[in-house]
Design a protein around this motif. Structure first.
Motif, PDB file in Angstrom:
ATOM      1  N   ASP A 522       0.828  -1.194   0.000  1.00 43.26           N
ATOM      2  CA  ASP A 522       0.000   0.000   0.000  1.00 43.26           C
ATOM      3  C   ASP A 522       0.869   1.253   0.000  1.00 43.26           C
ATOM      4  O   ASP A 522       0.519   2.259  -0.636  1.00 43.26           O
ATOM      5  CB  ASP A 522      -0.922  -0.004   1.224  1.00 43.26           C
ATOM      6  CG  ASP A 522      -2.054   0.998   1.106  1.00 43.26           C
ATOM      7  OD1 ASP A 522      -2.685   1.055   0.028  1.00 43.26           O
ATOM      8  OD2 ASP A 522      -2.289   1.744   2.067  1.00 43.26           O
ATOM      9  N   LYS A 528      -4.922   1.880  -5.374  1.00 43.75           N
ATOM     10  CA  LYS A 528      -5.551   1.003  -4.377  1.00 43.75           C
ATOM     11  C   LYS A 528      -5.118  -0.433  -4.634  1.00 43.75           C
ATOM     12  O   LYS A 528      -4.953  -0.852  -5.778  1.00 43.75           O
ATOM     13  CB  LYS A 528      -7.076   1.083  -4.477  1.00 43.75           C
ATOM     14  CG  LYS A 528      -7.690   2.415  -4.080  1.00 43.75           C
ATOM     15  CD  LYS A 528      -9.204   2.338  -4.176  1.00 43.75           C
ATOM     16  CE  LYS A 528      -9.851   3.641  -3.711  1.00 43.75           C
ATOM     17  NZ  LYS A 528      -9.573   4.766  -4.654  1.00 43.75           N
ATOM     18  N   ASP A 726      -4.148   6.877  -6.471  1.00 43.38           N
ATOM     19  CA  ASP A 726      -5.100   7.109  -5.386  1.00 43.38           C
ATOM     20  C   ASP A 726      -4.531   8.187  -4.460  1.00 43.38           C
ATOM     21  O   ASP A 726      -3.719   7.907  -3.591  1.00 43.38           O
ATOM     22  CB  ASP A 726      -5.339   5.810  -4.623  1.00 43.38           C
ATOM     23  CG  ASP A 726      -6.314   5.992  -3.450  1.00 43.38           C
ATOM     24  OD1 ASP A 726      -6.941   7.069  -3.372  1.00 43.38           O
ATOM     25  OD2 ASP A 726      -6.424   5.064  -2.630  1.00 43.38           O
ATOM     26  N   LYS A 729      -4.553   8.247  -0.337  1.00 42.53           N
ATOM     27  CA  LYS A 729      -3.648   7.507   0.549  1.00 42.53           C
ATOM     28  C   LYS A 729      -2.236   8.069   0.438  1.00 42.53           C
ATOM     29  O   LYS A 729      -1.907   8.825  -0.493  1.00 42.53           O
ATOM     30  CB  LYS A 729      -3.657   6.016   0.198  1.00 42.53           C
ATOM     31  CG  LYS A 729      -2.929   5.669  -1.100  1.00 42.53           C
ATOM     32  CD  LYS A 729      -2.758   4.161  -1.242  1.00 42.53           C
ATOM     33  CE  LYS A 729      -1.797   3.811  -2.379  1.00 42.53           C
ATOM     34  NZ  LYS A 729      -1.508   2.370  -2.447  1.00 42.53           N
TER      35      LYS A 729
END
Length: 834
Positions: A522, A528, A726, A729
């Motif tokens: 991650d 994602k 993304d 994040k």
């Protein structure tokens, strides 16, 4: 002598002194250079000092261009004249195909900003009447380069380095490297003269360094052994001769005429330049042997090998043909020395595989030309984290651990021999092949496969006629549409209209699992993470926010993933992944396990409107009619299926943009699976398809490729990959990516090019008369019936409908920016149910 430094440079030739100079200029205050003998004692001293700008590599062209400009500034800074004679460089062509090569190069040069001129045979003769021109087609002329004195430019850089605080110690040989976990301990031994040889004394010192750079030239194999690495930098003999004064040349200069440019007759495989009223002839002949495969003898210092005139007789006679006045001129001197090469001719510049803060600068066959730029861009990598240009094509990790000494030696000999051989963009050199083959290799070859080499693997480029002669692929090469072109067209049409089968077994595949796998990936990637049984396309970024690696991530279980990346970058990707995992484990304490499973799994890609029909013939399931349907097997998902007796991890994705699956299978069952697919596909018209057609098809879908559209000089946002980023994040390189903004933008173009050629992905883009970008990929679109390309332009021009021009064969051709995925923009073909 200092025993603690920020950076230690090992090697005092042109490369090492440039690196030391540029590290100091970039702001590092504590830099030291060690040289085992005297500065320039290696290949630098006997180099001819030429500065050729001509190079097909975008990164290397930047390096050479910087060097030429930088060397012109050294005298003002240091007071030392580097001996730069800006006489120009005239590269002659005897054939139209050679002129085609020059025109492809010229477009690449334009993307870097390197000036050039075109000359006809009559213009050459008018300027330089000593040159015979009646059998020439023309020439490309670089007015800004020439030649330089290697020793003088090295000493000038060394003085500039000292002025900036660099300490240079001579007669110290490095004998050991030890990484402590935070810095390097380097053991050096004092050397002394004894009977004309250089021998070690009992005096030793241990130097602690945060960073180490090796620029050890001919001693690269010793360096590799000390570091526990494989470095495919091995010297090859290069000889050149110096003639007595040529009376015709002497008279030419006495009459007040300028010095001749460096003359290159590429078709005759030599360069010639003036030298004190005579000429230097440097051939690149067949049969030059590799030397020092394991070590340089202690007795070999500033030494040479015996001249082998018979080996260069053909090139010598061709010099007499091209410059008739040399026929009666005697030989004055000769040089036959070791020049380091690599299998592809590009140097090895960048982080060493598996090691921290260890940097390699090895394998320079054109070291004087590359020295300035190498120091500049490597210093950027070390000081700032990345260079302003993508240096991946020079990365030492482009060769994996499968590479052996024998392979490097034979390929380096081939590379030397090919310096002046036509550099077709579709060339495939034959030495050391086949070496890495999948089980289905013989079956593919029997069907007419013509192979290319990717990271040592044999991969079908296209399928020619089954009864083709052994040299079919060689005869097909061209700067225009080669003999292979129609076969690739047929293969591309087969996938768009029916079904095709591609061997993608060279893909790099890493299994990542463990309790820390989710948190690690991650942070490591920008998209994602997929759910279990699903896939995502994602990117790992550099610290500078640019694209370091592209991955397809397949999630097998909650803490188990397979990362699939380009086959050409296996060691490159593995090193970055493992080092990132080590940092994560160290910081978090969570366990992450990484396995390279590339050679355990083969990969076939089946694609096309009829691909589901073929798989239904052999899939084993309680409901074979529905197992491959959208309901049970949706797009961007993974399922474990059985094809006959072969267990397969099937991924519903297709790099060609058609309905299709990638079939990951046990490599030992590959022949069985190939036979099953070919038999089942026979009634559906299944056609084996090679990499060239696949490359065209992916451009019709605007799929970016790593090493072309994707690299360390552009962010994912500049590449137009916003949907795979993304921003909600945190991930490595995120803020740097955002800080860079959008400097340029990746676009797809349809091109109204010449009838017999397509772009190769090296061409300059124009808006009117203004250069505004460059292509990174090119080819032919079977859907639109015209050339297609991808590349980068200024953001304000990245609008569908924008009219641009592409430079091909010294002409500007109409091009239009089109929306991404010009073929099937709604992905209806990919999502087709059945």
């Amino acid at each position: 002598m200092k025993t603690h430094v920020k950076a230690l440079v090992v090697g005092g030739g042109a490369i090492g002194t440039s690196i030391a100079y540029h590290l100091a200029r970039a702001g590092w205050q504590d830099v030291m250079l060690l040289e085992r003998d005297e500065l320039t004692a290696g290949s630098t001293w006997h180099a001819a000092g030429l500065l050729p700008l001509f190079n097909m590599s975008y990164a290397t062209s930047h390096i050479h261009d910087y060097s030429v400009k930088f060397y012109k500034t050294l005298e003002e800074e240091t007071g030392l004249n580097p001996g730069f004679y800006v006489v120009g460089n005239l590269r002659m062509a005897q054939t139209q195909e050679r002129m085609d090569e020059y025109m492809l190069y010229a477009s690449t040069a334009e993307t870097v900003g390197i000036p050039y001129e075109w000359l006809t045979p009559a213009q050459i003769k008018e300027r330089w009447p000593l040159v015979r021109t009646e059998d020439l087609k023309g020439a490309i002329y670089h007015p800004t380069d020439g030649y330089i004195n290697p020793a003088d430019v090295t000493q000038a850089m060394a003085k500039g380095a000292r002025q900036r605080g660099v300490v240079i110690e001579r007669k110290w040989q490095v004998d050991g490297y030890e990484w402590t976990g935070s810095e390097w301990k380097v053991t050096a031994t004092k050397m002394t003269e004894k009977g004309g040889n250089l021998v070690p004394t009992d005096e030793q010192v241990v130097i602690t360094a945060e960073h180490v750079v090796t620029a050890t030239g001919n001693h690269a194999q010793r360096t590799a052994r000390l570091l526990g690495l494989k470095i495919p930098a091995i010297p090859v003999e290069h000889q050149y001769i110096v003639t007595e004064p040529d009376p015709a040349l002497v008279e030419w200069r006495k009459a007040g005429n300028p010095e001749h440019p460096v003359l290159r007759d590429a078709d005759a495989k030599w360069y010639v330049r003036e030298e004190r009223g005579g000429w230097i002839l440097g051939p690149y002949e067949r049969g030059a042997p590799a030397r020092f495969l394991y070590d340089v003898p202690e007795s070999f210092r500033a030494d040479l090998f015996p001249l082998d005139l018979e080996r260069i007789e053909e090139e010598y006679m061709s010099m007499i043909h091209r410059i008739p006045s040399t026929e009666t001129v005697g030989l004055k001197d000769d040089f036959n020395g070791p020049i380091c090469y690599t299998p592809d001719g590009n140097p090895l510049v960048g982080p060493a595989p598996g090691l921290r803060n260890m940097w390699l600068a090895e394998g320079f066959s054109f070291g004087i030309t590359a020295a300035g730029g190498t120091g500049y861009y490597l210093a950027q990598m070390m000081v700032e984290g990345e260079a302003e240009i993508d240096m991946a094509s020079l990365d030492p990790k482009r060769y994996g651990n499968w590479m052996t000494t024998e392979y490097a030696a034979r390929k380096n000999e081939e590379c030397y021999e090919h310096v002046y051989i036509l550099h077709h963009p579709d060339e495939e050199r034959e030495a050391c092949r086949p070496l890495r083959t999948v089980p289905a290799y013989d079956r593919q070859k029997a069907l007419g496969a013509q192979f290319g080499q990717v990271n040592g693997w044999e991969r079908p480029n296209y399928y020619g006629p089954v009864d083709a002669p052994d040299n079919f692929d060689h005869d097909a090469r061209s700067f225009r549409r080669g003999g292979w072109w129609q076969y690739a067209v047929n293969e591309a049409k087969a996938i768009r209209e029916g079904v095709g089968l591609i061997d993608a077994s060279a893909f790099t595949k890493h299994l990542v699992r463990g309790p820390g796998a989710v948190a690690f990936l991650d942070r490591f990637t920008c998209n994602k993470l997929p759910n279990v049984g699903r896939i995502n396309l994602t990117y790992a970024l550099t610290g500078a926010g640019t694209t370091r690696t592209e991955y397809t991530i397949v999630r097998f279980a909650e803490n188990e993933f397979v990362l699939i990346s380009a086959g050409a970058w296996a060691a490159y990707d593995a090193d970055y992944l493992r080092k990132a995992a080590e940092d994560f484990i160290s910081a978090s304490g969570d366990w992450v396990d990484i396995h390279d499973i590339s050679t355990q799994w083969g990969t076939f890609a089946i694609a096309g409107p009829k691909s589901r029909d073929v798989l239904k013939e052999i899939v084993k399931d309680a409901e074979p009619e529905t197992v491959l349907s959208n309901k049970r097997f949706p797009w961007l998902s993974m399922r474990k299926i059985e094809l006959g007796m072969c267990p397969v991890y099937a991924v519903r994705v297709a790099y060609t943009g058609e309905l299709g699956w990638e079939l990951y299978h046990p490599i030992e069952m590959q022949n069985y699976l190939w036979d099953q697919l070919m038999e089942a596909g026979a009634k559906h018209g299944l056609k084996p398809v090679g990499a060239r057609a696949q490359n065209w098809l992916r451009q019709e879908k605007s799929y970016r490729a790593f090493g072309t559209e994707l690299g360390r000089d552009a962010t994912p946002l500049e590449a137009g990959l916003d949907r795979f980023v993304d921003l909600s994040k945190e991930f490595h390189g995120k803020q740097a990516m955002l800080d860079k903004g959008i400097r340029s933008k990746c676009v797809t173009l349809l091109i109204e090019g010449p009838e017999d050629a397509d772009p190769w992905g090296r061409e300059a883009l124009y808006d009117g008369d203004t250069r505004v970008g460059r292509l990174t990929s090119g080819g032919y679109s079977v859907v639109f019936g015209k050339s297609i390309g991808m590349g980068y332009v200024k953001p304000e021009l990245a609008t569908p409908g924008q009219k641009l021009k592409v430079k091909m064969f010294d002409q500007l051709w109409d091009a239009e920016v089109v929306p991404d995925s010009p073929y099937d923009p709604k992905n209806e073909a990919i999502r087709k149910d059945g």
